[in-house]
Design a protein around this motif. Structure first.
Motif, PDB file in Angstrom:
ATOM      1  N   ARG A 165       0.837  -1.212   0.000  1.00 56.20           N
ATOM      2  CA  ARG A 165       0.000   0.000   0.000  1.00 56.20           C
ATOM      3  C   ARG A 165       0.866   1.253   0.000  1.00 56.20           C
ATOM      4  NH1 ARG A 165      -2.400  -3.435   3.896  1.00 56.20           N
ATOM      5  NH2 ARG A 165      -4.415  -4.269   3.207  1.00 56.20           N
ATOM      6  N   HIS A 166       1.893   1.272  -0.852  1.00 53.77           N
ATOM      7  CA  HIS A 166       2.883   2.343  -0.768  1.00 53.77           C
ATOM      8  C   HIS A 166       2.388   3.685  -1.292  1.00 53.77           C
ATOM      9  CE1 HIS A 166       3.486  -0.130  -4.381  1.00 53.77           C
ATOM     10  NE2 HIS A 166       3.646   1.023  -4.993  1.00 53.77           N
ATOM     11  N   VAL A 167       1.502   3.665  -2.256  1.00 51.04           N
ATOM     12  CA  VAL A 167       0.992   4.942  -2.789  1.00 51.04           C
ATOM     13  C   VAL A 167      -0.531   4.888  -2.863  1.00 51.04           C
ATOM     14  CG1 VAL A 167       0.847   6.376  -4.869  1.00 51.04           C
ATOM     15  CG2 VAL A 167       3.066   5.582  -4.097  1.00 51.04           C
ATOM     16  N   MET A 168      -1.169   5.982  -2.447  1.00 54.33           N
ATOM     17  CA  MET A 168      -2.632   6.077  -2.552  1.00 54.33           C
ATOM     18  C   MET A 168      -3.018   7.325  -3.327  1.00 54.33           C
ATOM     19  SD  MET A 168      -3.876   4.971   1.225  1.00 54.33           S
ATOM     20  CE  MET A 168      -2.964   3.729   2.137  1.00 54.33           C
ATOM     21  N   ALA A 169      -2.161   7.761  -4.242  1.00 45.83           N
ATOM     22  CA  ALA A 169      -2.434   8.987  -4.999  1.00 45.83           C
ATOM     23  C   ALA A 169      -3.809   8.913  -5.640  1.00 45.83           C
ATOM     24  CB  ALA A 169      -1.376   9.174  -6.072  1.00 45.83           C
ATOM     25  N   PRO A 170      -4.601   9.970  -5.508  1.00 44.35           N
ATOM     26  CA  PRO A 170      -5.943   9.944  -6.092  1.00 44.35           C
ATOM     27  C   PRO A 170      -5.918  10.247  -7.587  1.00 44.35           C
ATOM     28  CG  PRO A 170      -5.560  12.054  -5.053  1.00 44.35           C
ATOM     29  CD  PRO A 170      -4.315  11.227  -4.823  1.00 44.35           C
ATOM     30  N   GLU A 171      -7.052  10.061  -8.223  1.00 42.35           N
ATOM     31  CA  GLU A 171      -7.249  10.528  -9.590  1.00 42.35           C
ATOM     32  C   GLU A 171      -7.815  11.935  -9.493  1.00 42.35           C
ATOM     33  OE1 GLU A 171      -7.649   7.846 -12.406  1.00 42.35           O
ATOM     34  OE2 GLU A 171      -6.358   6.777 -11.015  1.00 42.35           O
ATOM     35  N   ILE A 172      -7.763  12.667 -10.595  1.00 43.91           N
ATOM     36  CA  ILE A 172      -8.248  14.040 -10.533  1.00 43.91           C
ATOM     37  C   ILE A 172      -9.103  14.350 -11.759  1.00 43.91           C
ATOM     38  CG2 ILE A 172      -6.202  14.995 -11.661  1.00 43.91           C
ATOM     39  CD1 ILE A 172      -6.373  17.337  -9.658  1.00 43.91           C
ATOM     40  N   LEU A 173     -10.084  15.208 -11.576  1.00 48.52           N
ATOM     41  CA  LEU A 173     -10.940  15.632 -12.684  1.00 48.52           C
ATOM     42  C   LEU A 173     -10.681  17.114 -12.938  1.00 48.52           C
ATOM     43  CD1 LEU A 173     -13.201  14.468 -14.527  1.00 48.52           C
ATOM     44  CD2 LEU A 173     -14.844  15.499 -12.968  1.00 48.52           C
ATOM     45  N   VAL A 174     -10.260  17.457 -14.150  1.00 44.91           N
ATOM     46  CA  VAL A 174      -9.957  18.850 -14.465  1.00 44.91           C
ATOM     47  C   VAL A 174     -10.796  19.324 -15.643  1.00 44.91           C
ATOM     48  CG1 VAL A 174      -7.588  18.744 -13.601  1.00 44.91           C
ATOM     49  CG2 VAL A 174      -8.054  18.220 -16.004  1.00 44.91           C
ATOM     50  N   MET A 175     -10.940  20.655 -15.720  1.00 45.23           N
ATOM     51  CA  MET A 175     -11.678  21.251 -16.840  1.00 45.23           C
ATOM     52  C   MET A 175     -10.780  22.298 -17.488  1.00 45.23           C
ATOM     53  SD  MET A 175     -15.451  22.914 -16.849  1.00 45.23           S
ATOM     54  CE  MET A 175     -16.031  23.866 -18.243  1.00 45.23           C
ATOM     55  N   SER A 176     -10.972  22.547 -18.772  1.00 38.61           N
ATOM     56  CA  SER A 176     -10.129  23.559 -19.422  1.00 38.61           C
ATOM     57  C   SER A 176     -10.606  24.948 -19.005  1.00 38.61           C
ATOM     58  CB  SER A 176     -10.165  23.400 -20.942  1.00 38.61           C
ATOM     59  OG  SER A 176     -11.199  24.170 -21.483  1.00 38.61           O
ATOM     60  N   LEU A 177      -9.637  25.798 -18.703  1.00 42.61           N
ATOM     61  CA  LEU A 177      -9.960  27.142 -18.230  1.00 42.61           C
ATOM     62  C   LEU A 177     -10.675  27.946 -19.319  1.00 42.61           C
ATOM     63  CD1 LEU A 177      -9.636  29.160 -15.879  1.00 42.61           C
ATOM     64  CD2 LEU A 177      -7.443  29.839 -16.874  1.00 42.61           C
ATOM     65  N   SER A 178     -10.297  27.709 -20.579  1.00 43.82           N
ATOM     66  CA  SER A 178     -10.897  28.531 -21.638  1.00 43.82           C
ATOM     67  C   SER A 178     -12.395  28.252 -21.751  1.00 43.82           C
ATOM     68  CB  SER A 178     -10.184  28.314 -22.971  1.00 43.82           C
ATOM     69  OG  SER A 178     -10.417  27.016 -23.449  1.00 43.82           O
ATOM     70  N   ARG A 179     -12.791  26.980 -21.628  1.00 44.04           N
ATOM     71  CA  ARG A 179     -14.225  26.685 -21.678  1.00 44.04           C
ATOM     72  C   ARG A 179     -14.914  27.202 -20.408  1.00 44.04           C
ATOM     73  NH1 ARG A 179     -17.978  23.000 -24.172  1.00 44.04           N
ATOM     74  NH2 ARG A 179     -19.909  24.122 -23.824  1.00 44.04           N
ATOM     75  N   TRP A 180     -14.234  27.042 -19.299  1.00 45.26           N
ATOM     76  CA  TRP A 180     -14.757  27.485 -18.003  1.00 45.26           C
ATOM     77  C   TRP A 180     -15.105  28.975 -18.049  1.00 45.26           C
ATOM     78  CZ3 TRP A 180     -16.172  25.529 -13.329  1.00 45.26           C
ATOM     79  CH2 TRP A 180     -16.126  26.365 -12.200  1.00 45.26           C
ATOM     80  N   ASN A 181     -14.183  29.760 -18.638  1.00 45.44           N
ATOM     81  CA  ASN A 181     -14.393  31.208 -18.684  1.00 45.44           C
ATOM     82  C   ASN A 181     -15.575  31.607 -19.557  1.00 45.44           C
ATOM     83  OD1 ASN A 181     -12.351  31.795 -16.912  1.00 45.44           O
ATOM     84  ND2 ASN A 181     -10.792  32.015 -18.512  1.00 45.44           N
ATOM     85  N   LYS A 182     -15.987  30.697 -20.442  1.00 41.59           N
ATOM     86  CA  LYS A 182     -17.128  31.017 -21.298  1.00 41.59           C
ATOM     87  C   LYS A 182     -18.455  30.767 -20.585  1.00 41.59           C
ATOM     88  CE  LYS A 182     -14.787  30.073 -25.651  1.00 41.59           C
ATOM     89  NZ  LYS A 182     -14.359  28.875 -26.377  1.00 41.59           N
ATOM     90  N   LEU A 183     -18.411  30.098 -19.424  1.00 38.75           N
ATOM     91  CA  LEU A 183     -19.653  29.797 -18.695  1.00 38.75           C
ATOM     92  C   LEU A 183     -20.031  30.956 -17.765  1.00 38.75           C
ATOM     93  CD1 LEU A 183     -18.968  26.097 -17.569  1.00 38.75           C
ATOM     94  CD2 LEU A 183     -20.277  26.877 -19.550  1.00 38.75           C
ATOM     95  N   SER A 184     -21.328  31.082 -17.507  1.00 38.11           N
ATOM     96  CA  SER A 184     -21.771  32.086 -16.532  1.00 38.11           C
ATOM     97  C   SER A 184     -21.366  31.625 -15.130  1.00 38.11           C
ATOM     98  CB  SER A 184     -23.287  32.232 -16.602  1.00 38.11           C
ATOM     99  OG  SER A 184     -23.903  31.046 -16.126  1.00 38.11           O
ATOM    100  N   LYS A 185     -21.329  32.589 -14.201  1.00 42.16           N
ATOM    101  CA  LYS A 185     -20.978  32.256 -12.814  1.00 42.16           C
ATOM    102  C   LYS A 185     -21.877  31.135 -12.282  1.00 42.16           C
ATOM    103  CE  LYS A 185     -17.582  34.462 -10.826  1.00 42.16           C
ATOM    104  NZ  LYS A 185     -16.977  34.899 -12.052  1.00 42.16           N
ATOM    105  N   ALA A 186     -23.174  31.241 -12.583  1.00 46.25           N
ATOM    106  CA  ALA A 186     -24.125  30.246 -12.074  1.00 46.25           C
ATOM    107  C   ALA A 186     -23.820  28.870 -12.653  1.00 46.25           C
ATOM    108  CB  ALA A 186     -25.552  30.678 -12.417  1.00 46.25           C
TER     109      ALA A 186
END
Ligand code: NA
Ligand code: NA
Lengths: 308, 425, 177
Positions: free
Chosen positions: A211-232
């Motif tokens: 059980r030497h490593v328990m590194a998690p997986e991660i979910l990311v989104m592209s900032l450029s698409r993110w910036n096109k979304l409304s705050k809500a």
């Protein structure tokens, strides 16, 4: 163009359809769709159709993909904070890892991705990684001496194996089975489900629970698409991602259990190690090499001091 | 609609005479623009497409083969082959089928096999009066056999992509008889065509000369032993073996046969780079093209077509064959396995096809895709190494295609060919 | 004539590209060989081997590809070209060279963007920027554009042989036709 602000978010995962991470992201898409009356949804490309994790990550930073589910290792090449959860023997248990990643330390890592063109959404599980090999059960570090162990192409993993006095052999996952059969390598390391899916157990039947490593997986989104979304809408995306985490973990736990049961029935010889601290004590130089900045040190401290 | 952009632009550019690599890149870029994907992604895909460890076997085996030819090692090996198996008319063609099959079997890569066998055997076949197109036809089609005979990394990919834990051991066993069958059919065709074209048979030089030839060929023969033995005993992987083959050939060329010098070495490296670049630039562009195909969900759409048409097992398998052949024409083998297995496997299993059997069907189908135009990496390597235009190779390749299709149909509709062996164990 | 000077310069450039690429291939050979040697004889695999060999391969494929535009050794379909009249063929060649030139420009521009955007990423086990591996693309793109422009205005295949021409592809086929 601006006209298709509402086109489905394109998501990538190297794991196949039906895998817990893939199902969780689909579920997240369903939640988003319900919460926006169908304006926002997710189109999932599973099974590595769009490239390796490093590739899809780069493409996501360019804005070519919207959502990407990856292991944390590919982020190590440009964000030093992401190395911390991958440190060997950092987490005491899965509960510790989950608590830390859902809490303030995890948020600190997610926030650190913004300058790299990414929005960190949430962490998924990747389970507890242990060693398996073709030769014998590993009970103490000296049992690994000189073994050729396949690692992912990551400096951290290379130093970890070296610290255990074994021979790290970086190799792509696709070559591992053949190399185990031929004896090019003696072993590798992974969680129960991957050990099963890659059929590596056919060639390497000794699974030793380091059980030497328990590194998690991660979910990311592209900032450029993110910036096109409304705050809500941004809030809805973030919340839907968070809400998919418990669902992912339930699927994951079930998957680990079934993999373990099936593998033991298939003749895999699993063993607990004699004393985990015998392994973790050897990791001192590894930690020293990778924890260099004050920010990293603070993050390690806050994770270690969590009472979980 | 966007898929039309992709295909129409590709066909127009190809017809215009734009090199295949740039036609693929151009049509991929056009589709990216229509889909609003940043163009920088196309170039990330190009680089990623050739940044694959196992692909290193292509330049290495091309290089090793070229060195073996220039240093005279290949000549000695062929003399022995002619003296033993090469005596009937067109014997060298059959020797080529056997050698390519064996080599492909061990290296696991059809491209590597075409690279190595092509650059070693083709020049010698030409010297002995065989036409370039015949040499290319034989080499590229025989390279497919290696995909069926274990070990095969593509079967490992298939097992992982199946998601239901198809045993790799069973898949390996299942490939043996289909592989031998395909090699047999190709040998038959190689022999018939050779007779029709009046190619010479090899001469037995007499026992004394033959023994002498063997002694002189020993260092050369060791190349094969080192590659095969090294892979099978686990000293190195198939990819690594290709670099060892280059280094070993250099060493014996320099110090034992003394036929290689620095000048020849550089000339050989330059020539190998040319062939590698022309083939791998196509692989790079095909990766960008494949990305567009994947985003357009072309494979999924094709698969949903099948289920809407029929549920007759024979018809389903026929349609699946056609779909894989078509896709194999445009896309590379391993990504196709990863994408198509989860889509097609449930479809064929629903009509009663065994997943191990289907794995073998998939291998030969996609293998044929590697030797058919407009995009076929193995065909391109063969033509490049044989130094003839692709068109010239295709003009006369149909008897060999026929053998491959016959093998494909037999393997598809007689499951026992694949399953008898794994069922024994 | 200045045309000839240009041809000589680009011919030399293509040759230099192939020499550099050939050296990269030799280096790659020894690196992968060293990997095996390291694992078996020294008992430890050099962890930098795989990534450095892959980086060299990207470089020599793209540089070699650019040289291929100059020397005309890329695989292409000439069936249609061989069916049409000489003047139509000339137009097709100009158009197809223009497409290649445009691809070269795109490689320069967006490949350049790729380099810039990944310059801060590190290649594991090498410690150099990821963009370094991608740098071959814009460089090859610039050369591809120059070489294809030369082919549009001063097609070497239409003239006397300059230096060593490839034995297959355009040139041979022209000779046969
Ligand atoms: Na094989
Ligand atoms: Na094809």
């Amino acid at each position: 163009g601006a006209a298709d602000v509402n086109r489905p978010l394109l998501a990538a995962d190297i794991l196949p359809d039906g895998f817990p991470t893939v199902e969780a992201v689909k579920y997240m898409g369903k939640l988003m769709s319900e919460r926006t009356d169908g304006r926002l949804s997710i189109k999932m490309f599973a099974g590595g159709q769009l490239g390796s994790e490093r590739d899809t990550l780069e493409i996501t930073t360019f804005g070519g993909l919207d959502i990407d589910r990856i292991a944390i290792a590919p982020l190590n090449t440009f964000e030093p904070l992401t190395i911390i959860p991958a440190l060997p023997f950092l987490f005491r248990s899965t509960a510790h890892m989950r608590g830390a990643m859902d809490g303030a330390p995890g948020q600190m890592i997610l926030d650190a991705l913004q300058p790299h063109g990414l929005v960190g959404l949430c962490f998924y599980d990747s389970g507890e990684r242990s060693f398996y090999n073709t030769k014998r059960p590993i009970l103490k570090p000296s049992d690994m001496k000189g073994m050729k162990i396949r690692v992912q192409n990551s400096d951290l993993y290379v130093s970890m194996i070296k610290a255990l006095d074994a021979d790290p052999t970086p190799m792509s996952l696709g070559e591992v089975y053949q190399s185990l059969v031929q004896g090019v390598i003696d072993g590798a390391e992974n969680n129960w489900p991957s050990y099963q899916t890659g059929r590596h157990f056919e060639a390497a039947p000794y699974y030793s629970l380091t059980r030497h490593v328990m590194a998690p997986e991660i979910l990311v989104m592209s900032l450029s698409r993110w910036n096109k979304l409304s705050k809500a809408d941004q809030e809805i995306v973030k919340q839907s991602a968070r809400d998919s985490v418990p669902m992912m973990r339930d699927l994951w736990d079930a998957r680990v259990n079934s993999a373990r049961t099936e593998l033991l029935a298939a003749g895999v010889e699993a063993n607990e190690v004699e004393d985990q601290s015998a392994f973790s004590d050897l990791m001192k130089p590894v930690w020293e090499r990778y924890i260099v900045s004050d920010k990293q040190k603070a993050l390690v401290k806050s994770i270690q001091s969590m009472e979980l | 609609m966007e898929i039309l952009v992709l295909l129409v632009v590709l066909v127009v550019l190809l017809m215009m005479g734009v090199p295949v690599a740039y036609a693929l890149l151009g049509s991929a870029m056009a589709t990216f623009v229509v889909l609003d994907i940043p163009l920088v992604v196309a170039f990330q895909r190009m680089a990623a497409g050739v940044s694959v460890f196992s692909l290193m076997a292509i330049p290495f085996f091309i290089f090793a083969g070229d060195l073996m030819y220039r240093s005279g090692i290949a000549e000695r090996l062929v003399q022995i082959a002619e003296g033993t198996f090469g005596r009937p008319r067109g014997g060298l063609g059959m020797v080529n089928v056997g050698a390519s099959s064996l080599f492909g079997a061990v290296s696991g890569s059809a491209i590597a096999s075409a690279s190595a066998m092509g650059s070693t055997l083709m020049p010698l076949m030409k010297e002995r009066g065989y036409d370039g197109d015949y040499a290319v036809n034989v080499t590229v089609t025989a390279a497919i056999v290696g995909l069926l005979i274990p070990p095969s990394h593509n079967m490992i990919i298939y097992s992982a992509a199946s998601g239901i834990g198809v045993s790799i051991g069973d898949l390996f066993l299942a490939g043996v008889v289909p592989g031998v069958l395909t090699a047999g059919l190709l040998m038959f065709v190689a022999w018939r065509v050779a007779i029709k074209r009046g190619y010479p048979g090899g001469k037995f030089p007499g026992w004394r000369a033959f023994a002498k030839a063997i002694v002189f060929a020993i260092p050369g023969l060791m190349t094969a032993i080192i590659i095969m033995g090294g892979i099978l005993s686990g000293i190195f992987t198939a990819t690594e073996s290709s670099s060892i083959a280059v280094i070993y050939t250099m060493l014996i060329g320099f110090f034992i046969y003394r036929t290689l010098g620095l000048k020849t070495l550089f000339k050989s490296a330059k020539e190998s780079v040319k062939i590698t670049a022309m083939v791998m630039l196509i692989i790079a562009s095909a990766t960008a093209f494949g990305y567009a195909l994947a985003i357009l969900e072309a494979p999924t759409q094709l698969a949903s077509l099948i289920t809407s048409v029929t549920d007759n097992p024979i018809a389903v398998l026929l349609i699946v064959n056609v779909i894989l052949l078509v896709l194999g024409t445009f896309m590379d083998m391993s990504p196709l396995i990863v994408i198509m297995t989860p889509i097609l496997l449930p479809v064929v299993m629903a009509v009663g096809v065994d997943p191990v059997h289907f794995g073998i069907i998939m291998m030969i189908n996609l293998g044929i895709g590697l030797v058919t135009p407009p995009v076929g990496a193995v065909l391109f390597v063969g033509a490049a190494v044989g130094k003839i235009p692709v068109e010239q190779a295709i003009k006369t390749i149909w008897p060999f295609y026929l053998a491959l299709v016959a093998a494909l149909l037999l393997i598809t509709f007689v499951p026992q060919i694949s399953l008898a062996l794994p069922n024994l164990f | 004539m200045s045309d000839n000077t240009l041809a000589r310069v680009t011919h030399k450039a293509a040759d230099v590209l192939l020499i550099v690429s050939g050296i990269a291939l030799l280096m790659m050979t020894f690196i992968v060989g060293w990997q095996v040697f390291g694992r078996y004889v020294l008992g430890s695999s050099p962890s930098w081997a795989e990534q450095s060999a892959l980086t060299l391969m990207i470089w020599f494929i793209f540089l070699g590809g650019a040289a291929g535009v100059r020397d005309g050794f890329h695989i292409r379909i000439i069936a249609v070209e061989n069916m049409v009249s000489k003047s139509t063929r000339k137009k097709m060649r100009i158009a197809s060279n223009a497409v290649v030139g445009f691809c070269g420009l795109a490689m320069l521009w967006w490949g350049g963007e790729l380099v810039v955007r990944t310059w801060s990423h590190v290649i594991p086990s090498l410690g150099i920027p990821r963009g370094m591996a991608y740098l071959a693309i814009p460089i090859a793109g610039a050369l591809t554009t120059i070489f294809s422009l030369e082919r549009i205005f001063d097609d070497p295949a239409e003239k006397a042989k300059i230096g060593e021409m490839s034995a297959f592809g355009v040139e041979t086929e022209e000779g046969d036709a």
